[in-house]
Design a protein around this motif. Structure first.
Motif, short mmCIF file in Angstrom:
data_model
loop_
_atom_site.label_atom_id
_atom_site.label_comp_id
_atom_site.label_asym_id
_atom_site.label_seq_id
_atom_site.Cartn_x
_atom_site.Cartn_y
_atom_site.Cartn_z
N ARG A 170 0.80 -1.17 0.06
CA ARG A 170 0.00 -0.01 0.00
C ARG A 170 0.72 1.20 0.10
O ARG A 170 1.94 1.21 0.42
CB ARG A 170 -1.02 0.09 1.19
CG ARG A 170 -0.17 0.24 2.71
CD ARG A 170 -0.94 0.85 3.52
NE ARG A 170 -1.05 2.34 3.21
CZ ARG A 170 -1.94 3.18 3.68
NH1 ARG A 170 -3.10 2.74 4.12
NH2 ARG A 170 -1.65 4.47 3.43
N LYS A 219 -3.46 12.25 -0.98
CA LYS A 219 -3.66 12.13 0.54
C LYS A 219 -4.76 12.96 1.24
O LYS A 219 -4.18 14.15 0.77
CB LYS A 219 -2.35 12.38 1.34
CG LYS A 219 -0.94 11.57 1.01
CD LYS A 219 -1.46 9.89 1.54
CE LYS A 219 -1.90 9.69 3.05
NZ LYS A 219 -2.27 8.28 3.31
N GLU A 248 -5.08 4.81 -2.70
CA GLU A 248 -6.29 5.52 -2.39
C GLU A 248 -6.50 6.58 -3.95
O GLU A 248 -5.44 7.28 -4.27
CB GLU A 248 -6.22 6.46 -1.31
CG GLU A 248 -7.51 7.26 -1.13
CD GLU A 248 -7.91 7.88 0.25
OE1 GLU A 248 -7.10 7.46 1.24
OE2 GLU A 248 -8.84 8.44 0.46
N GLN A 269 -8.35 1.93 -3.34
CA GLN A 269 -8.79 2.48 -2.23
C GLN A 269 -9.60 3.51 -2.16
O GLN A 269 -9.36 4.34 -2.74
CB GLN A 269 -7.37 2.50 -1.18
CG GLN A 269 -7.75 2.81 0.35
CD GLN A 269 -6.49 2.81 1.31
OE1 GLN A 269 -5.62 2.14 1.04
NE2 GLN A 269 -6.67 3.90 1.99
N ALA A 290 -11.56 6.65 4.23
CA ALA A 290 -12.67 7.17 5.26
C ALA A 290 -13.41 8.46 4.85
O ALA A 290 -14.70 8.67 5.09
CB ALA A 290 -12.14 7.26 6.59
N LYS A 315 -13.14 2.01 2.91
CA LYS A 315 -13.00 2.12 4.22
C LYS A 315 -14.06 2.89 4.89
O LYS A 315 -14.69 3.61 4.23
CB LYS A 315 -11.47 2.83 4.54
CG LYS A 315 -10.33 2.25 3.90
CD LYS A 315 -9.09 2.88 4.29
CE LYS A 315 -8.71 2.38 5.50
NZ LYS A 315 -7.41 3.02 5.99
N ARG A 366 -11.64 0.93 10.16
CA ARG A 366 -10.45 1.76 10.35
C ARG A 366 -10.73 2.77 11.77
O ARG A 366 -10.12 3.64 11.88
CB ARG A 366 -10.01 2.57 9.15
CG ARG A 366 -11.19 3.19 8.47
CD ARG A 366 -11.50 4.55 9.18
NE ARG A 366 -10.67 5.62 9.00
CZ ARG A 366 -10.26 6.52 9.86
NH1 ARG A 366 -11.17 6.72 10.75
NH2 ARG A 366 -9.33 7.63 9.67
N ASP A 396 -7.69 -1.91 9.83
CA ASP A 396 -6.69 -1.16 9.57
C ASP A 396 -6.34 -0.84 10.80
O ASP A 396 -7.12 0.09 11.61
CB ASP A 396 -6.99 0.14 8.76
CG ASP A 396 -5.95 1.29 8.96
OD1 ASP A 396 -4.97 1.19 9.73
OD2 ASP A 396 -6.26 2.03 8.05
N HIS A 425 -4.80 3.39 11.45
CA HIS A 425 -5.51 4.45 11.65
C HIS A 425 -6.70 4.50 12.80
O HIS A 425 -6.89 5.34 13.54
CB HIS A 425 -6.21 4.92 10.32
CG HIS A 425 -5.20 5.38 9.27
ND1 HIS A 425 -4.96 4.31 8.47
CD2 HIS A 425 -4.63 6.39 9.08
CE1 HIS A 425 -3.70 4.79 8.00
NE2 HIS A 425 -3.68 6.42 8.22
N MET A 463 -4.47 -4.48 7.86
CA MET A 463 -3.77 -3.49 7.13
C MET A 463 -2.87 -2.65 7.89
O MET A 463 -3.41 -2.49 9.30
CB MET A 463 -4.82 -2.54 6.34
CG MET A 463 -3.64 -1.58 5.67
SD MET A 463 -4.88 -0.08 4.79
CE MET A 463 -4.88 -0.33 3.36
N GLU A 506 0.53 0.45 8.44
CA GLU A 506 1.54 1.25 7.68
C GLU A 506 2.88 1.01 8.27
O GLU A 506 3.18 0.84 9.43
CB GLU A 506 1.28 2.60 8.04
CG GLU A 506 -0.01 3.05 7.27
CD GLU A 506 -0.46 4.42 7.48
OE1 GLU A 506 -1.61 4.99 6.55
OE2 GLU A 506 0.02 5.35 8.41
C1 PEP Z 1 -4.91 5.57 4.33
O1 PEP Z 1 -5.38 4.21 4.61
O2 PEP Z 1 -4.10 5.93 3.74
C2 PEP Z 1 -6.11 6.37 5.09
C3 PEP Z 1 -5.90 7.92 4.67
O3 PEP Z 1 -6.91 6.09 6.10
P1 PEP Z 1 -8.41 6.44 6.26
O4 PEP Z 1 -8.91 6.80 4.75
O5 PEP Z 1 -8.85 5.53 6.94
O6 PEP Z 1 -8.21 7.77 7.27
#
Ligand code: PEP
Ligand code: MN
Length: 353
Positions: A151, A156, A189, A207, A210, A232, A262, A294, A297, A321, A323
């Motif tokens: 991943r 972002k 994502e 992806q 959230a 998510k 998550r 996850d 997060h 999942m 990081e």
């Molecule tokens: C991610 O997994 O990179 C992330 C930003 O997580 P979330 O969307 O669950 O906050």
């Protein structure tokens, strides 16, 4: 009044109750029949305010008391509402993602990993793609542990517009290059529906994060392509919201959806979010889709990653999942919670026990 008269009145009341019972169930049957007829005509909305107003007016016209009109209206509104709910129940049973619709697990194969097959699967990688070297170092660790997915965020969605926003398509190109070199599949994502087509060239799993769980245009766009989607849970989404978001994707034709719990936002401040661990068995019961957790997060805490992952797998998650970053202290995002390689080794040792 004699005891005999009283018991006669009570008998009559019992009979009236039974008559009302028969009538409200008869009404429910008529409502269901009407709904079926409307569905055949292509109407998919059951509530009709004009029709409801006419029904209430007719009832008021015939009301000779002793009940006031307001009371009568209130009672009938409750009966109408129950009729609508009955249809909604039938409707939710028919969701494409529901187990009622399809009892057997959906199994999604990605680079040889079969999500939903009853075995444990893992997705690791940095929060954000920062450079080729950074991603390649993580990929080498992932590969060494025999795992098949990588991943990394290129787009972002950050809380502040002044925080690192990701490298965009440059980031996807880095991921693709590293993935090819290490024979890994890419999970990344996408935040803009217009980017999906172009991103398909670089990624193996779309992806949806959230913050975008209810971005319906994005969900519909992801539903129109032939790529698995990792969806998510929104941080304030109920399980029903979450299932309906998956339904948006499936309704457009793409049924390869992995759900990912998550964490949700609560008043608790000890963790970044509150991991709703029982969402996992609920989602497994209600849908036929694979469910992941996850742990990064949801906890936001490095010291909780191992116990949270153990809990996720113990309660029936199809995968975890997390990081991983070569040097989390200087990561451009989520520095507090990514694992370094030493912790990554320990994590896998502990979780695979
Ligand atoms: C991610 O997994 O990179 C992330 C930003 O997580 P979330 O969307 O669950 O906050
Ligand atoms: Mn992150």
């Amino acid at each position: 009044m004699s005891n005999e008269q009283l018991s006669q009145l009570r008998k009559e009341l019992d009979q009236v109750n039974l008559d009302i019972l028969k009538l409200i169930n008869k009404r429910a049957e008529l409502v269901q029949e009407t709904a079926r007829a409307k569905e055949k005509q292509g109407a998919n909305r059951n509530y009709d305010p004009v029709r409801e107003r006419n029904m209430l007016d007719l009832i008021k016209e015939h009301n000779d008391g002793p009940f006031e009109n307001a009371t009568i209206i209130h009672l009938f509104k409750e009966i109408f509402k129950a009729g609508l709910e009955l249809q909604e129940d039938n409707h939710s049973k028919a969701l494409l993602v529901s187990r009622k619709k399809k009892p057997e697990n959906t199994v999604i194969e990605i680079n040889g990993e079969k999500f939903g097959d009853g075995n444990e699967h893992f997705i690791f990688g940095p929060c954000a793609v920062e450079s080729y070297e950074q991603v390649a170092q993580v990929a080498a660790q992932v590969k060494e542990k025999g795992m098949k997915l990588l991943r990394g965020g290129a787009f972002k969605p950050r809380t502040s517009p002044y925080d690192f926003q990701g490298l965009g398509f440059e980031g996807l190109k880095i991921l693709k290059r590293v993935a090819d070199e290490y024979d890994l599949a890419v999970v990344s994502e996408i935040v803009n529906p217009a980017d999906i087509e172009k991103a398909l060239e670089y990624i193996d799993v779309i992806q949806i994060g959230a913050r975008n769980m209810q971005n319906f245009e994005l969900l519909k766009a992801a539903g129109q392509v032939n790529k698995p989607v990792l969806l998510k849970r929104g941080m304030s989404a109920t399980i029903s919201d979450f299932i309906n978001a998956a339904e948006y994707i499936n309704s457009k034709g793409n049924g390869d959806i992995i759900l990912c719990e998550r964490g949700i936002r609560t008043y608790e401040k000890a963790t970044r979010n509150t991991l709703d661990i029982t969402a996992v068995p609920i989602l497994k019961q209600e849908t036929h889709l694979p469910v992941m957790v996850d742990v990064t997060h949801s906890t936001g805490r490095r010291d909780l990653l191992i116990p949270a992952a153990k809990a996720a797998l113990a309660i029936g998650a199809d995968g975890v999942m997390a990081e991983v970053h070569p040097d989390p202290a200087v990561a451009l995002s989520d520095a507090a919670q990514q694992m370094d390689f030493e912790l990554f080794n320990k994590f896998m040792e502990e979780v695979r026990k």
